[in-house]
Design an enzyme around this catalytic site. Structure first.
Site, PDB file in Angstrom:
ATOM      1  N   ASP A  12       0.838  -1.192   0.000  1.00 54.68           N
ATOM      2  CA  ASP A  12       0.000   0.000   0.000  1.00 54.68           C
ATOM      3  C   ASP A  12       0.881   1.254   0.000  1.00 54.68           C
ATOM      4  O   ASP A  12       1.720   1.416   0.888  1.00 54.68           O
ATOM      5  CB  ASP A  12      -0.892  -0.022   1.255  1.00 54.68           C
ATOM      6  CG  ASP A  12      -2.055   0.946   1.177  1.00 54.68           C
ATOM      7  OD1 ASP A  12      -1.944   1.947   0.458  1.00 54.68           O
ATOM      8  OD2 ASP A  12      -3.074   0.713   1.855  1.00 54.68           O
ATOM      9  N   GLN A  13       0.697   2.086  -1.007  1.00 53.26           N
ATOM     10  CA  GLN A  13       1.331   3.410  -1.049  1.00 53.26           C
ATOM     11  C   GLN A  13       2.844   3.345  -1.283  1.00 53.26           C
ATOM     12  O   GLN A  13       3.586   4.155  -0.774  1.00 53.26           O
ATOM     13  CB  GLN A  13       1.001   4.203   0.219  1.00 53.26           C
ATOM     14  CG  GLN A  13       1.033   5.710   0.025  1.00 53.26           C
ATOM     15  CD  GLN A  13       0.065   6.457   0.933  1.00 53.26           C
ATOM     16  OE1 GLN A  13      -1.094   6.070   1.091  1.00 53.26           O
ATOM     17  NE2 GLN A  13       0.509   7.540   1.521  1.00 53.26           N
ATOM     18  N   CYS A  52      -6.651   4.255  -2.302  1.00 54.22           N
ATOM     19  CA  CYS A  52      -6.792   2.831  -1.981  1.00 54.22           C
ATOM     20  C   CYS A  52      -8.012   2.168  -2.606  1.00 54.22           C
ATOM     21  O   CYS A  52      -7.899   1.107  -3.230  1.00 54.22           O
ATOM     22  CB  CYS A  52      -6.843   2.656  -0.461  1.00 54.22           C
ATOM     23  SG  CYS A  52      -5.360   3.226   0.397  1.00 54.22           S
ATOM     24  N   HIS A 103      -9.972  -3.547   1.899  1.00 60.70           N
ATOM     25  CA  HIS A 103     -10.571  -2.208   1.792  1.00 60.70           C
ATOM     26  C   HIS A 103     -11.780  -2.219   0.863  1.00 60.70           C
ATOM     27  O   HIS A 103     -11.919  -1.396  -0.043  1.00 60.70           O
ATOM     28  CB  HIS A 103      -9.549  -1.182   1.339  1.00 60.70           C
ATOM     29  CG  HIS A 103      -9.846   0.197   1.848  1.00 60.70           C
ATOM     30  ND1 HIS A 103      -8.894   1.185   1.945  1.00 60.70           N
ATOM     31  CD2 HIS A 103     -11.000   0.764   2.294  1.00 60.70           C
ATOM     32  CE1 HIS A 103      -9.434   2.285   2.428  1.00 60.70           C
ATOM     33  NE2 HIS A 103     -10.718   2.056   2.642  1.00 60.70           N
ATOM     34  N   ASP A 303      -0.885  -0.422  -4.734  1.00 61.22           N
ATOM     35  CA  ASP A 303      -2.111   0.203  -5.232  1.00 61.22           C
ATOM     36  C   ASP A 303      -1.870   1.605  -5.779  1.00 61.22           C
ATOM     37  O   ASP A 303      -2.542   2.057  -6.698  1.00 61.22           O
ATOM     38  CB  ASP A 303      -3.204   0.218  -4.160  1.00 61.22           C
ATOM     39  CG  ASP A 303      -2.785   0.884  -2.858  1.00 61.22           C
ATOM     40  OD1 ASP A 303      -1.603   1.228  -2.697  1.00 61.22           O
ATOM     41  OD2 ASP A 303      -3.658   1.039  -1.970  1.00 61.22           O
ATOM     42  N   HIS A 304      -0.895   2.312  -5.219  1.00 61.55           N
ATOM     43  CA  HIS A 304      -0.531   3.659  -5.662  1.00 61.55           C
ATOM     44  C   HIS A 304       0.773   4.017  -4.972  1.00 61.55           C
ATOM     45  O   HIS A 304       1.322   3.220  -4.202  1.00 61.55           O
ATOM     46  CB  HIS A 304      -1.629   4.686  -5.336  1.00 61.55           C
ATOM     47  CG  HIS A 304      -2.075   4.642  -3.900  1.00 61.55           C
ATOM     48  ND1 HIS A 304      -1.323   5.190  -2.872  1.00 61.55           N
ATOM     49  CD2 HIS A 304      -3.171   4.105  -3.316  1.00 61.55           C
ATOM     50  CE1 HIS A 304      -1.946   4.989  -1.726  1.00 61.55           C
ATOM     51  NE2 HIS A 304      -3.066   4.329  -1.966  1.00 61.55           N
TER      52      HIS A 304
END
Length: 481
Positions: A12-13, A52, A103, A303-304
Site C-alpha cells: 500500500d502506497q 486505496c 478495503h 495500489d498507488h
C-alpha cells in the site's frame, strides 16, 4: 501440465522508484531486487485512480475506473461485481486466500476468496462509535482483534501517537512480532501449513505499509537515520504558498513546512519499505521450506505511490509520478525471461487477466485489462481522481503526460522522456503545443458521455460537480454521529 501456484504480494502506497533495482539512491530492497532478477520488471506501471479504494477496485475487477464506477475515494459503498480476480481463480480450481488489506465494503466481503484474514489498517469510517458491531474494525478486523488478545483490550495501533495519513514518524513501540507487517507474513506462512495440497493455491499477501503510519521497528529506522538522504525533487511549478498555508497540519497534502520533519518522514517511509522487504524474504524462505517455491509465480505491486514531499506534495491522488507510478514485478512466470525489463504501459486492471491466464482459464468478456504475460502496444493510459481543487484527469504515455484539474481548468504538461522527475512544466512551451493539443483531444474523447459533464466533445469544461462514485453504484451507507 500442473498449474502453478500464485503468490500475489500487494503493498500500500509504495512508489514505483523505491527499490534498489529501480535505481533509488537510498532505499535498500534486497529481496525485491532478487525477485526482479528472476522475473520481469515493468518500468511503466501505473494506477489509474491513485487512492486505496478505486485502485483496488481496478485490481479486483479488471475494469477501468469509468466501468467499475469509483473515480475517487469514498468509504462504505458496496462492492458487488460479477467478475472478481479471486472468484475467477476459484472457478479454475485454485484454493484462494487473502491475508491483510482488502478495503472493500462490507468489510468481510469475500470478493471470491475462499477465506480472508483481514487487516485494513486504521479506517476512520469503520471506527465511528455508531458503526454497527459487525462492521466496527475493533471486531471485524482480524489483526486488531488479535492485537488485543496479545496486549489487552485497551491497546491499539494508535498507542504510538501516529496518525494514519501523517508525515510524522517513530519506531514501533511493541515487539516486532506484533507489527502488522509481521502479522501478514505470519498468517501467510500459516496458510502454507494448512492449505489443501490437492489444489494449486492463490495467496494474496496484502501488506499495509509503507502507507502511514511510518512505524517500522527501530532496526529499520537505523538503516537510514544517520545517512544523508536525497531530498525531495522540486519542480519549477511547485506551490510553496500552499505549503506555507497548510504545512503545519500533520496530515497536510503538502507535507510539513519543517524540512527536518520531512527528512524524518523519508526515514520512516524507507524504513517501512525495508521492513516490508525483509518480511517478503521470510515469505520466500517459507515457500522453499514448503517445497512449493519452484512451482509458484510471484507477482508484486502496489495500489498507488506516495508523493513524500516532491514538489511540496504529500500522500497521493495527484497525477504526479510519486503518486501514480507503481512497482510491478512478475517472477517465475512461464515463458518470461528472468531479468527482463519491460517498458509496456501497464495498469492494475491488467493483474486480473494475467492471473487468469496463469491459471489456464478464459478471460471473461468485458474486461478492460490485458494479460501482462505478453507485451502490449497500449499507447496511453487515462487516469483521474476527484477531490476539490486537487481533482484531476491525466493522460500518460511512455514519453509524456498531460494533466487537467477539473475545478480550476489548470493544465500541466511534462516530458517524461527528458524530464522523468517532472521538474519543468512545459505547458506554455511553443514547441509542445501540437502534442499538448493531441493529448487534450484524447482526454476529451475519454470523457465523452461521462455524467459529470467534463466535456461537450469540443473542449474540457472546468467547474463541474465532481463525484467519487458514478451513479450506477449503490449509495454509500451513512453512519451518523
Amino acid at each position: 501440465m500442473r498449474k502453478p501456484n500464485i503468490l500475489f504480494i500487494m503493498t500500500d502506497q509504495m512508489r514505483g522508484d523505491c527499490m534498489g533495482v529501480a535505481g533509488h539512491p537510498d532505499v535498500k530492497t534486497p529481496y525485491l531486487d532478487h525477485l526482479a532478477s528472476i522475473g520481469v520488471r515493468y518500468t511503466n506501471a501505473y494506477t489509474a485512480c491513485p487512492s486505496c479504494i478505486p485502485a483496488r477496485c481496478a485490481l479486483h475487477t479488471g475494469l477501468k475506473q469509468e466501468h467499475h464506477g469509483r473515480v475517487g475515494y469514498q468509504d462504505r459503498v458496496s462492492w458487488d461485481y460479477p467478475v472478481t480476480m479471486a472468484g475467477e481463480l476459484s472457478k479454475n480450481g485454485y484454493y484462494t486466500q487473502c491475508v491483510g488489506k482488502m478495503h472493500v465494503h462490507p468489510l468481510r466481503n469475500l470478493m471470491g476468496f475462499h477465506n480472508i484474514e483481514l487487516h485494513d489498517g486504521y479506517l476512520h469510517a469503520y471506527r465511528n462509535g455508531n458503526v454497527p458491531y459487525a462492521e466496527n474494525q475493533r471486531v471485524a478486523d482480524d489483526y486488531f482483534y488479535w492485537l488485543k488478545t496479545q496486549l489487552g483490550v485497551d491497546r491499539d495501533v494508535t498507542d504510538n501517537g501516529l496518525e494514519c495519513n501523517s508525515f510524522t514518524a517513530r519506531p514501533w513501540i511493541y515487539e516486532e512480532r506484533l507489527h502488522p507487517t509481521n502479522w501478514v507474513t505470519d498468517r501467510s506462512i500459516d496458510f502454507l501449513r494448512r492449505r489443501d495440497r490437492s489444489r494449486p493455491f492463490f495467496l494474496m499477501a496484502s501488506y499495509l505499509r509503507p502507507h502511514p503510519p511510518f512505524d517500522a521497528p527501530a532496526c529499520f529506522f537505523d538503516l537510514y537515520r544517520n545517512h544523508t538522504l536525497t531530498p525531495p525533487v522540486m519542480g519549477d511549478w511547485a506551490d510553496r504558498e500552499r505549503l506555507q498555508r497548510l504545512g503545519r497540519l500533520t496530515d497536510a497534502d503538502t507535507g510539513s513546512v519543517d524540512s527536518e520533519l520531512m527528512r524524518q518522514a523519508q526515514i520512516g517511509y524507507y524504513a517501512c519499505i525495508s521492513h516490508l522487504d525483509n518480511q517478503i524474504g521470510r515469505l520466500m524462505s517459507a515457500l522453499k521450506d514448503d517445497n512449493s517455491y519452484q512451482n509458484t509465480v510471484i507477482v508484486f505491486t502496489s495500489d498507488h505511490g506516495e508523493l513524500l514531499g516532491d514538489h511540496y506534495t504529500f500522500r497521493k491522488t495527484r497525477p504526479y509520478q510519486g503518486s501514480i507510478h507503481i512497482p510491478l514485478i512478475i517472477a517465475q512466470a512461464p515463458g518470461r525471461k528472468p531479468g527482463t525489463v519491460c517498458d509496456s504501459l501497464a495498469e492494475l486492471r491488467d493483474i486480473l487477466p494475467t492471473m487468469i491466464e496463469l491459471a489456464g482459464g478464459d478471460i471473461p468478456e468485458g474486461i478492460d485489462g490485458v494479460s501482462l504475460l505478453h507485451d502490449n502496444d497500449r499507447e496511453y493510459l487515462h487516469g483521474e481522481h476527484s477531490g476539490g481543487d486537487l481533482g484531476n484527469q491525466y493522460i500518460v504515455t511512455k514519453r509524456d503526460k498531460y494533466c487537467w484539474f477539473m475545478e480550476s481548468g489548470k493544465e500541466q504538461y511534462f516530458r517524461l522522456d527528458t524530464d522523468p522527475q517532472e521538474l519543468h512544466d512545459a505547458i506554455a512551451e511553443p514547441e509542445c503545443q501540437e502534442r499538448i493539443d493531441s493529448l487534450r483531444r484524447i482526454l476529451i474523447e475519454e470523457l465523452m458521455g461521462r455524467e459529470e459533464g467534463y466535456t461537450d466533445g469540443n473542449r474540457l469544461i472546468p467547474g463541474r460537480q465532481q463525484k467519487s462514485c458514478l451513479s450506477f453504484l449503490p449509495s454509500a451507507d451513512v453512519v451518523r454521529n
